[in-house]
Design an enzyme around this catalytic site. Sequence first.
Site, PDB file in Angstrom:
ATOM      1  N   ASP A  20     -21.515 -25.161 -15.350  1.00  0.00           N
ATOM      2  CA  ASP A  20     -20.239 -26.072 -15.281  1.00  0.00           C
ATOM      3  C   ASP A  20     -20.311 -26.708 -16.792  1.00  0.00           C
ATOM      4  O   ASP A  20     -21.386 -27.169 -17.253  1.00  0.00           O
ATOM      5  CB  ASP A  20     -20.684 -27.464 -14.327  1.00  0.00           C
ATOM      6  N   LYS A  77     -11.634 -24.607 -11.061  1.00  0.00           N
ATOM      7  CA  LYS A  77     -11.500 -24.727  -9.816  1.00  0.00           C
ATOM      8  C   LYS A  77     -10.283 -25.529  -9.336  1.00  0.00           C
ATOM      9  O   LYS A  77      -9.691 -26.204  -9.889  1.00  0.00           O
ATOM     10  CB  LYS A  77     -12.510 -26.089  -9.412  1.00  0.00           C
ATOM     11  N   GLY A 149     -24.057 -31.851  -7.164  1.00  0.00           N
ATOM     12  CA  GLY A 149     -24.190 -33.190  -7.410  1.00  0.00           C
ATOM     13  C   GLY A 149     -25.231 -34.043  -7.147  1.00  0.00           C
ATOM     14  O   GLY A 149     -25.367 -35.072  -7.469  1.00  0.00           O
ATOM     15  N   GLY A 210     -27.016 -28.310  -6.194  1.00  0.00           N
ATOM     16  CA  GLY A 210     -28.191 -28.652  -6.118  1.00  0.00           C
ATOM     17  C   GLY A 210     -29.388 -28.214  -7.254  1.00  0.00           C
ATOM     18  O   GLY A 210     -30.502 -28.699  -7.260  1.00  0.00           O
ATOM     19  N   GLY A 231     -24.381 -26.995 -12.209  1.00  0.00           N
ATOM     20  CA  GLY A 231     -23.556 -27.990 -12.800  1.00  0.00           C
ATOM     21  C   GLY A 231     -24.217 -29.234 -13.415  1.00  0.00           C
ATOM     22  O   GLY A 231     -24.653 -29.116 -14.519  1.00  0.00           O
ATOM     23  N   SER A 232     -24.494 -29.992 -12.580  1.00  0.00           N
ATOM     24  CA  SER A 232     -25.061 -31.354 -12.927  1.00  0.00           C
ATOM     25  C   SER A 232     -26.438 -31.074 -13.717  1.00  0.00           C
ATOM     26  O   SER A 232     -26.661 -31.900 -14.725  1.00  0.00           O
ATOM     27  CB  SER A 232     -25.222 -32.294 -12.064  1.00  0.00           C
TER      28      SER A 232
HETATM   29  O1  LIG Z   1     -18.789 -26.028  -7.513  1.00  0.00           O
HETATM   30  C1  LIG Z   1     -19.618 -25.377  -8.124  1.00  0.00           C
HETATM   31  C2  LIG Z   1     -19.917 -23.941  -7.850  1.00  0.00           C
HETATM   32  O2  LIG Z   1     -18.421 -23.347  -8.008  1.00  0.00           O
HETATM   33  C3  LIG Z   1     -20.371 -25.928  -9.066  1.00  0.00           C
HETATM   34  O3  LIG Z   1     -20.704 -25.396 -10.332  1.00  0.00           O
HETATM   35  C4  LIG Z   1     -21.875 -26.285  -8.584  1.00  0.00           C
HETATM   36  O4  LIG Z   1     -22.075 -26.220  -7.061  1.00  0.00           O
HETATM   37  C5  LIG Z   1     -22.585 -27.358  -9.197  1.00  0.00           C
HETATM   38  O5  LIG Z   1     -23.528 -28.008  -8.418  1.00  0.00           O
HETATM   39  P1  LIG Z   1     -24.424 -28.877  -9.083  1.00  0.00           P
HETATM   40  O6  LIG Z   1     -23.747 -29.889  -9.921  1.00  0.00           O
HETATM   41  O7  LIG Z   1     -25.067 -29.567  -7.874  1.00  0.00           O
HETATM   42  O8  LIG Z   1     -25.300 -27.960  -9.869  1.00  0.00           O
END
Ligand SMILES: O=C(CO)[C@H](O)[C@H](O)COP(=O)(O)O
Length: 290
Positions: A20, A77, A149, A210, A231-232
């Site tokens: 992300d 998205k 997240g 996660g 992502g996070s």
């Molecule tokens: O929606 C997503 C996948 O398409 C995000 O990239 C993913 O779920 C990120 O989650 P996190 O922030 O917990 O890593």
Amino acid sequence: MTQNLNQNLAQMFKGGVIMDVTTPEEAKIAQDCGAVAVMALERVPSDIRKEGGVARMSDPKMIREIQAAVTIPVMAKARIGHLAEARILEALGVDYIDESEVLTPADDQYHIDKKAFKVPFVCGARNLGEALRRIGEGASMIRTKGEAGTGNVVEAVRHMRTIQADIRRIVGLNQDELMTAAKEMGAPYELVCAVHREGHLPVVNFSAGGIATPADAALMMQLGSEGVFVGSGIFKSANPEKVGRAIVKATAYYDDPDILAQVSEGLGKAMSGVDIREIPESQLYAKRGW
Ligand SMILES: O=C(CO)[C@H](O)[C@H](O)COP(=O)(O)O
């Protein structure tokens, strides 16, 4: 035909990390770290969670800037069921659309008819029935949902283990038991037969939600994931570049504990995590989608 091509395209991501990113600068860092693709979005899931409100498709300007900054594929998205957002993303020329539970659902009954699009889609799933419904609608790639997240891998593990166990169960059934299994899972019969025959999903299956450390990524790969979304965990850590590179390496060398030990060293403070039990039911993203 288009769906077959799109499914083959997703094979290219296998063994890789999709990160992300919220700015062109982050996108460049992700590319330099070895990400196989980036997911362009305005807020990573941990910020969406903190800020609340309705989370929608990102500003096209920001998506275009990220597309201009990198040469790797760019995903973006759309809200569940929001076919107008998906049409906009398709017009922008994104490489993949994620019909994502991380955004606020636009439709509480129906997902997008993904077969009506040329651009490929990735969708989240918690179990085999959900995965096969999304593939039946035209998804070319699946990712287990996890709980995005939170920086807590427990739901990603649960969903990957559930899908693997569901597949093992289907493989062990007799042919004449498959229709009832399809009915019970709410899954298209032909796709249940395909899983019975092949012993795996008909499309690539990544993990998401996660994953916050190299060891988390390696764990998901050891459980049968074919790659990870993060992502996070990267851009909310003390040292995104180092953590990004470490997660890429850990995903590729997930079964080599020496390399995992090496890349886990000295990464600084990881993102702080959340106990899933402390999240009110209405704020659990994984429950979104039908
Ligand atoms: O929606 C997503 C996948 O398409 C995000 O990239 C993913 O779920 C990120 O989650 P996190 O922030 O917990 O890593």
